[in-house]
Design a protein around this motif. Structure first.
Motif, short mmCIF file in Angstrom:
data_model
loop_
_atom_site.label_atom_id
_atom_site.label_comp_id
_atom_site.label_asym_id
_atom_site.label_seq_id
_atom_site.Cartn_x
_atom_site.Cartn_y
_atom_site.Cartn_z
N ASP A 1 -109.60 -12.26 74.84
CA ASP A 1 -109.21 -10.91 75.25
C ASP A 1 -109.84 -9.91 74.29
OD1 ASP A 1 -107.97 -8.82 76.54
OD2 ASP A 1 -106.11 -8.99 75.40
N SER B 1 -107.58 -21.27 78.38
CA SER B 1 -107.07 -19.90 78.32
C SER B 1 -105.65 -19.96 77.74
CB SER B 1 -107.06 -19.26 79.71
OG SER B 1 -106.51 -17.95 79.66
N ASN B 2 -105.47 -19.40 76.55
CA ASN B 2 -104.19 -19.50 75.85
C ASN B 2 -103.47 -18.15 75.88
OD1 ASN B 2 -102.05 -19.90 74.07
ND2 ASN B 2 -103.26 -21.14 72.66
N LEU B 3 -102.33 -18.11 76.57
CA LEU B 3 -101.50 -16.92 76.61
C LEU B 3 -100.18 -17.14 75.87
CD1 LEU B 3 -101.98 -15.68 80.30
CD2 LEU B 3 -103.18 -14.96 78.23
N ASN C 1 -99.42 -16.71 72.76
CA ASN C 1 -99.07 -15.64 71.83
C ASN C 1 -98.40 -14.46 72.53
OD1 ASN C 1 -100.03 -17.04 69.61
ND2 ASN C 1 -102.08 -16.12 69.74
N TYR C 2 -98.58 -14.36 73.84
CA TYR C 2 -97.99 -13.26 74.60
C TYR C 2 -96.61 -13.63 75.16
CZ TYR C 2 -102.72 -11.37 74.46
OH TYR C 2 -103.94 -10.89 74.04
N GLY C 3 -96.17 -14.85 74.89
CA GLY C 3 -94.87 -15.27 75.37
C GLY C 3 -94.85 -15.75 76.81
N VAL C 4 -96.01 -15.99 77.39
CA VAL C 4 -96.08 -16.44 78.78
C VAL C 4 -95.64 -17.90 78.87
CG1 VAL C 4 -97.62 -16.87 80.74
CG2 VAL C 4 -97.91 -14.82 79.35
N CYS D 1 -99.47 -22.26 77.44
CA CYS D 1 -98.34 -21.33 77.45
C CYS D 1 -97.58 -21.36 76.12
CB CYS D 1 -97.41 -21.65 78.61
SG CYS D 1 -98.26 -21.73 80.21
N THR D 2 -96.59 -20.50 76.02
CA THR D 2 -95.84 -20.38 74.78
C THR D 2 -94.96 -21.60 74.55
OG1 THR D 2 -94.44 -18.84 73.52
CG2 THR D 2 -93.81 -19.27 75.80
#
Length: 425
Positions: free
Chosen positions: A296, A348-350, A352-355, A373-374
């Motif tokens: 991102d 694709s690592n999300l 850190n966004y809490g997803v 995911c988180t």
């Protein structure tokens, strides 16, 4: 003798570039090595230096124009020399127009001149600054009006911003209002507006991302499987590497994402049918793992490829992933590495966004993509009749059902889970 300046080709996959900013005006003296203009591919920005000394006789394009690579964009030479032979399309026009008529028309026509814009300080003075330095200043909150440029003709370049950002905080707090103003991104052009709305243009990279995502969903049969992995082992390894970093035993900060990528590579080695490109009536199988990493950035989503990732140790993988993501965020990553075909599989690592769960879109022609995911605590049986809350990591595998069957995809996802839960490095 006048010489043309062409739009460079940055990578074999790049067919056109966006002209960013002119740093020289028509009629201005140019020395060899001076920065003439900046330009962008779909996801990276560059600066073009003058290869010859002389006078900038003409420019053929304006800032923001999309220009095919290897097209003449300007001419450098001696004052008074003709530039018409270098104007884009001049050869085609010469074939269509009789020589006598062409001569009459070009005698009275002056070379087209385009003005270039520069940033202005509050006092109205002009500030020469490279696009990369401007982006860094906005990100770091550096007031460019207080920075002294060390580039050609006093132009502010990236190292000047780095120096200013590293200066004592007292100096940077001297003008908080200006710093906040400098940090604001350039506004998008307003195309239409009303009492309660504005229609704004979108950047070129957003158009490209939109097209790629739409084509991906239109041209593949995408399905997503979700599974959770016990994250205790990777969290334990993360703590171990953190202690080693603090003790000076290693120099690389190994993250949980690095450990997950390491586990994914091991799983791909066991399931080579996933490490492929689906090409319609055939499949391209790879002997090496070229790992795509979704990053991102301020400019939008980028997915650079780390080639031969399966040859790396965990610290080597961590180091190169960091270098790759930093280059993507700074806008100077090799465009060839951003080509979707450069990677064989993407992560694709999300987290850190809490997803907790999502459906990643495949980067065609790749066969699959893993969404990370988180980590959340969930109940799990620890032994017979004994339950406890265990940190669990969500995994979302999207695959092209044209290339993989559901059973294959499920077994591959289960192998990723197994690698994460039993990772040894």
């Amino acid at each position: 003798m006048a010489v043309p300046v062409m739009m460079p080709r940055q990578g074999q996959s790049v067919e056109s570039c966006i002209l960013g900013q002119w740093f020289k005006e028509v009629g201005e003296e140019v020395n060899e090595g001076d920065i003439l203009f900046s330009y962008e591919t779909d996801k990276a920005s560059f600066e073009e230096e003058a290869k010859e000394a002389g006078v900038l006789l003409a420019t053929f394009f304006e800032e923001g124009d999309e220009i095919p690579v290897l097209t003449n964009v300007a001419v450098i030479g001696k004052k008074g020399e003709s530039v018409e032979e270098f104007r884009p399309g001049a050869e085609a026009e010469a074939e269509e127009i009789p020589a006598s008529e062409s001569t009459e028309e070009t005698v009275d026509e002056a070379p087209k001149v385009f003005e270039f814009e520069v940033d202005e300080s509050e006092t109205g003075s002009r500030i020469r600054i490279s696009p990369l330095a401007r982006n860094m200043a906005a990100k770091l909150g550096v007031d460019i009006s207080s920075v002294k440029g060390t580039g050609p003709h006093g132009r502010i370049i990236a190292r000047d911003i780095e120096t200013a950002a590293a200066a004592p905080k007292v100096e940077k707090l001297a003008a908080p209002v200006k710093a906040a103003t400098a940090a604001k991104p350039a506004p998008a052009a307003i195309i239409e507006s009303g009492d309660d709305f504005e229609v704004k243009s979108i950047p070129n990279i957003r158009k490209l991302i939109a097209t790629a995502m739409h084509q991906s969903l239109q041209n593949s049969a995408q399905l997503t499987h979700h599974m959770s992995a016990d994250a205790r082992q990777v969290m334990k390894l993360r703590k171990k590497f953190k202690k080693q970093l603090e003790a000076g035993e290693i120099k690389q900060n190994v993250t949980i994402n690095d450990l997950v990528c390491f586990a994914v590579i091991r799983a791909l080695e066991k399931f080579p049918q996933v490490n492929t490109h689906y090409l319609g009536d055939k499949m391209k199988w790879f002997n090496k793992v070229h790992l795509g990493l979704a990053v991102d950035t301020d400019r939008g989503l980028m997915v650079p490829a780390l080639r031969n990732a399966d040859d790396l140790s965990i610290t080597g993988l961590s180091s190169q992933l960091k270098e790759l993501s930093t280059a993507a965020r700074n806008g100077n990553v090799n465009p060839d590495l951003l080509n979707p075909a450069a990677a064989t599989f993407t992560v694709s690592n999300l987290g850190n966004y809490g997803v907790e769960m999502f459906t990643p879109v495949i980067n065609l022609p790749q066969t699959a993509i893993l969404g990370v995911c988180t980590i959340v605590p969930r109940p799990k049986e620890l032994e017979d009749g004994v339950y406890g809350f265990v940190p669990m990591m969500g995994l979302s595998l999207t695959y092209d059902h044209q290339a993989l069957d559901g059973g294959e995809a499920t077994l591959f996802l289960a192998e990723i889970k197994n690698q994460i839960e039993n990772l040894q490095v």
